[in-house]
Design a protein around this motif. Structure first.
Motif, PDB file in Angstrom:
ATOM      1  N   LEU A 113       0.785  -1.176   0.064  1.00 34.84           N
ATOM      2  CA  LEU A 113       0.047  -0.014   0.045  1.00 34.84           C
ATOM      3  C   LEU A 113       0.841   1.278   0.045  1.00 34.84           C
ATOM      4  N   LEU A 114       1.838   1.015   0.627  1.00 30.42           N
ATOM      5  CA  LEU A 114       2.944   2.489   0.431  1.00 30.42           C
ATOM      6  C   LEU A 114       3.260   2.553  -0.735  1.00 30.42           C
ATOM      7  N   ARG A 115       3.842   1.487  -1.491  1.00 30.38           N
ATOM      8  CA  ARG A 115       4.578   1.765  -2.901  1.00 30.38           C
ATOM      9  C   ARG A 115       3.243   1.996  -3.749  1.00 30.38           C
ATOM     10  N   GLY A 116       2.321   1.163  -3.460  1.00 26.83           N
ATOM     11  CA  GLY A 116       1.031   1.246  -4.562  1.00 26.83           C
ATOM     12  C   GLY A 116       1.382   0.728  -6.250  1.00 26.83           C
ATOM     13  N   ALA A 117       2.279  -0.027  -6.181  1.00 23.22           N
ATOM     14  CA  ALA A 117       2.568  -0.189  -7.650  1.00 23.22           C
ATOM     15  C   ALA A 117       2.206  -1.593  -8.047  1.00 23.22           C
ATOM     16  N   TYR A 118       1.584  -2.317  -7.023  1.00 24.46           N
ATOM     17  CA  TYR A 118       1.511  -3.700  -7.447  1.00 24.46           C
ATOM     18  C   TYR A 118       0.162  -4.416  -7.916  1.00 24.46           C
ATOM     19  N   MET A 119      -0.661  -3.359  -8.262  1.00 22.39           N
ATOM     20  CA  MET A 119      -1.894  -3.871  -8.582  1.00 22.39           C
ATOM     21  C   MET A 119      -2.268  -3.263  -9.897  1.00 22.39           C
ATOM     22  N   ALA A 120      -1.285  -3.408 -10.719  1.00 25.31           N
ATOM     23  CA  ALA A 120      -1.649  -2.638 -12.154  1.00 25.31           C
ATOM     24  C   ALA A 120      -1.196  -3.979 -13.113  1.00 25.31           C
ATOM     25  N   SER A 121      -1.268  -5.263 -12.957  1.00 25.47           N
ATOM     26  CA  SER A 121      -0.901  -6.286 -13.687  1.00 25.47           C
ATOM     27  C   SER A 121      -1.700  -6.152 -14.950  1.00 25.47           C
ATOM     28  N   ALA A 122      -3.136  -5.912 -15.124  1.00 30.69           N
ATOM     29  CA  ALA A 122      -4.059  -6.028 -16.030  1.00 30.69           C
ATOM     30  C   ALA A 122      -3.413  -4.857 -16.989  1.00 30.69           C
ATOM     31  N   ASP A 123      -3.453  -3.623 -16.400  1.00 29.55           N
ATOM     32  CA  ASP A 123      -2.923  -2.597 -17.212  1.00 29.55           C
ATOM     33  C   ASP A 123      -1.469  -2.778 -18.019  1.00 29.55           C
ATOM     34  N   ALA A 125      -0.059  -5.819 -18.699  1.00 27.36           N
ATOM     35  CA  ALA A 125      -0.718  -6.645 -19.851  1.00 27.36           C
ATOM     36  C   ALA A 125      -1.311  -6.232 -20.946  1.00 27.36           C
ATOM     37  N   ASN A 126      -2.284  -5.200 -20.809  1.00 30.34           N
ATOM     38  CA  ASN A 126      -2.895  -4.700 -21.713  1.00 30.34           C
ATOM     39  C   ASN A 126      -2.257  -3.507 -22.389  1.00 30.34           C
ATOM     40  N   GLY A 127      -0.939  -3.537 -22.184  1.00 33.87           N
ATOM     41  CA  GLY A 127      -0.192  -2.476 -23.109  1.00 33.87           C
ATOM     42  C   GLY A 127      -0.324  -1.044 -22.595  1.00 33.87           C
ATOM     43  N   LEU A 128      -0.750  -0.641 -21.436  1.00 33.41           N
ATOM     44  CA  LEU A 128      -1.015   0.521 -21.078  1.00 33.41           C
ATOM     45  C   LEU A 128       0.154   1.295 -20.559  1.00 33.41           C
ATOM     46  N   TRP A 129       1.097   0.439 -19.658  1.00 36.95           N
ATOM     47  CA  TRP A 129       2.343   1.047 -19.488  1.00 36.95           C
ATOM     48  C   TRP A 129       2.128   2.389 -18.313  1.00 36.95           C
ATOM     49  N   PRO A 130       1.463   2.272 -17.128  1.00 38.43           N
ATOM     50  CA  PRO A 130       1.385   3.061 -16.194  1.00 38.43           C
ATOM     51  C   PRO A 130       2.369   3.571 -15.646  1.00 38.43           C
ATOM     52  N   ARG A 131       3.474   3.856 -15.936  1.00 36.04           N
ATOM     53  CA  ARG A 131       4.727   4.265 -15.665  1.00 36.04           C
ATOM     54  C   ARG A 131       4.700   5.435 -14.549  1.00 36.04           C
ATOM     55  N   SER A 132       4.196   6.645 -15.256  1.00 35.42           N
ATOM     56  CA  SER A 132       4.176   7.931 -14.524  1.00 35.42           C
ATOM     57  C   SER A 132       3.197   7.862 -13.419  1.00 35.42           C
ATOM     58  N   ALA A 133       2.074   6.884 -13.348  1.00 35.05           N
ATOM     59  CA  ALA A 133       1.058   7.117 -12.715  1.00 35.05           C
ATOM     60  C   ALA A 133       1.640   6.254 -11.389  1.00 35.05           C
ATOM     61  N   LEU A 134       2.434   5.291 -11.517  1.00 39.53           N
ATOM     62  CA  LEU A 134       2.873   4.446 -10.321  1.00 39.53           C
ATOM     63  C   LEU A 134       4.384   4.676  -9.859  1.00 39.53           C
ATOM     64  N   GLY A 135       4.751   5.892 -10.188  1.00 40.62           N
ATOM     65  CA  GLY A 135       5.957   6.276  -9.807  1.00 40.62           C
ATOM     66  C   GLY A 135       6.413   6.905  -8.603  1.00 40.62           C
ATOM     67  N   ASN A 136       5.111   7.384  -7.968  1.00 41.08           N
ATOM     68  CA  ASN A 136       5.438   8.154  -6.831  1.00 41.08           C
ATOM     69  C   ASN A 136       5.201   7.351  -5.509  1.00 41.08           C
ATOM     70  N   GLY A 137       5.278   6.078  -5.781  1.00 43.09           N
ATOM     71  CA  GLY A 137       5.115   5.186  -4.384  1.00 43.09           C
ATOM     72  C   GLY A 137       6.134   5.741  -3.194  1.00 43.09           C
ATOM     73  N   ARG A 138       5.700   5.263  -2.072  1.00 45.24           N
ATOM     74  CA  ARG A 138       6.607   5.501  -1.069  1.00 45.24           C
ATOM     75  C   ARG A 138       7.648   4.365  -0.669  1.00 45.24           C
ATOM     76  N   GLU A 139       8.632   4.476  -0.045  1.00 45.31           N
ATOM     77  CA  GLU A 139       9.333   3.392   0.294  1.00 45.31           C
ATOM     78  C   GLU A 139       8.912   3.127   1.875  1.00 45.31           C
ATOM     79  N   THR A 140       9.299   2.117   2.454  1.00 46.25           N
ATOM     80  CA  THR A 140       9.115   1.563   3.810  1.00 46.25           C
ATOM     81  C   THR A 140       9.607   1.953   4.976  1.00 46.25           C
ATOM     82  N   ALA A 141      11.257   1.970   4.716  1.00 46.16           N
ATOM     83  CA  ALA A 141      12.242   2.213   5.605  1.00 46.16           C
ATOM     84  C   ALA A 141      11.943   3.817   5.918  1.00 46.16           C
ATOM     85  N   GLY A 142      12.257   4.104   7.416  1.00 45.58           N
ATOM     86  CA  GLY A 142      11.914   5.348   7.782  1.00 45.58           C
ATOM     87  C   GLY A 142      10.726   5.795   8.146  1.00 45.58           C
TER      88      GLY A 142
END
Ligand code: NAD
Length: 308
Positions: A113-123, A125-142
């Motif tokens: 949930l912090l990183r928010g990047a792991y629920m886009a498999s369907a996108d 696989a469908n060639g949507l490449w949501p890289r900028s939408a998922l590039g703002n995730g948070r790290e856990t350390a700290g």
């Protein structure tokens, strides 16, 4: 030879261990057949349940010769412990045996949930490449993990979180500030309101009691830090799920993982359907192949000892 009745699923090898010494009635679906359950209970010297079997009322009345109740898990809110003890029965939970399974669930959902990047498999696989939408995730350390309830599961979760470089804070009314376990785990003690207001991730590890029922009502959810994550693996009736869903939809909370519900199994619920950043699981955080084995053998050993 005693009669042992098992009403929900249990590791088959642990069942066999009891069967080697006693007459065992094992039916993982017995919990769903109340009439047959009452009939078998009347002959039982020991009853073994998980969390779905309600040991109270008619069932409790039927347990005339029962000496021991084994609980395949932790949390005794499905058992009238006072009533059992008044009838001379010992109630034995599997304290600690599923703590690691729950703790790993908390760490996994925290990271997802912090990183928010792991629920886009369907996108993807469908060639949507949501890289900028998922590039703002948070790290856990700290980040700060707040643990409400610092018993077996809270402490195990703290140890895993410290290994990831999280800061761990806890509130537990039975814990004195300065208690040795705080030093041993590296956790700091905070008053409840301060913990709620400052944690990046809050995880609940309390029993369901009159004090914890409704603990996470709308005002407490609103008091959480913007973007914070709420994880409930403890029991239903502790978090107001409607208020939680409203907060997620409004973008106040950043995510939630919910494993336990007011009524289980959960009925189709429009408030939860399509809710963003919400992970739902069917009361399995404490149930893995490994924990089922540990829990089942622990209860088999303790019930056998008690029937000796
Ligand atoms: P535990 O008894 O070891 O610890 C519970 C802790 O909660 C205790 O330290 C107690 O002092 C504290 N507590 C009690 N009231 C509190 C309150 N009002 N505020 C804050 N802390 C409070 O139990 P555990 O093994 O850590 O399990 C905790 C709960 O998790 C269980 O009671 C059960 O309901 C739930 N559980 C769920 C699953 C699952 O699969 N979802 C599995 C195991 C346990």
């Amino acid at each position: 030879m005693a009669r042992v009745v098992i009403t929900e699923f249990m590791d088959e090898r642990a069942v066999a261990q009891i069967r080697a010494r006693h007459d065992v009635q094992y039916d993982p679906q017995l919990v769903d057949d109340p009439a047959r359950l009452i009939t078998l209970a009347a002959e039982a010297d020991a009853l073994i349940v998980r969390n779905r079997t309600q040991v109270r009322g008619d069932l409790l009345q039927a347990l005339k010769r029962c000496r021991v109740i084994g609980r395949l898990g932790v949390g005794l809110d499905n058992i009238d412990v006072t009533g059992c003890e008044a009838q001379g029965m010992q109630v034995i939970p599997a304290t600690g045996a599923n703590a690691l399974s729950v703790a790993e669930y908390v760490i996994t959902t925290t990271m997802m949930l912090l990183r928010g990047a792991y629920m886009a498999s369907a996108d993807v696989a469908n060639g949507l490449w949501p890289r900028s939408a998922l590039g703002n995730g948070r790290e856990t350390a700290g980040r700060t993990l707040g643990l409400i309830g610092f018993g077996s599961i809270g402490q195990t979760t703290a140890r895993l979180a410290m290994g990831l470089g999280m800061m761990v804070k806890t509130y537990d009314p039975l814990l004195a500030p300065g208690a040795p376990i705080l030093n041993q785990t590296g956790a700091d003690y905070l008053p409840l309101d301060e913990l709620i207001a400052t944690a990046d991730v809050l995880s609940l590890h309390v029993p369901l009691t009159e004090a914890t029922r409704g603990l996470f009502h709308a005002d407490r959810i609103a008091a959480m830090k913007p973007g914070a994550i709420l994880i409930n693996t403890s029991r239903g009736h502790i978090v107001d799920l409607s208020a939680l869903a409203r907060s997620l939809r409004a973008g106040h909370l950043g995510g939630a993982a919910i494993d336990v519900f007011d009524a289980e199994p959960l009925k189709s619920d429009p408030i939860l359907q399509g809710c963003p950043n919400l992970l739902l699981t069917p009361h399995i955080s404490g149930v893995s192949a490994d924990s089922n084995e540990r829990v089942s053998f622990l209860i088999a050993d303790k019930v056998l000892e008690s029937l000796r």
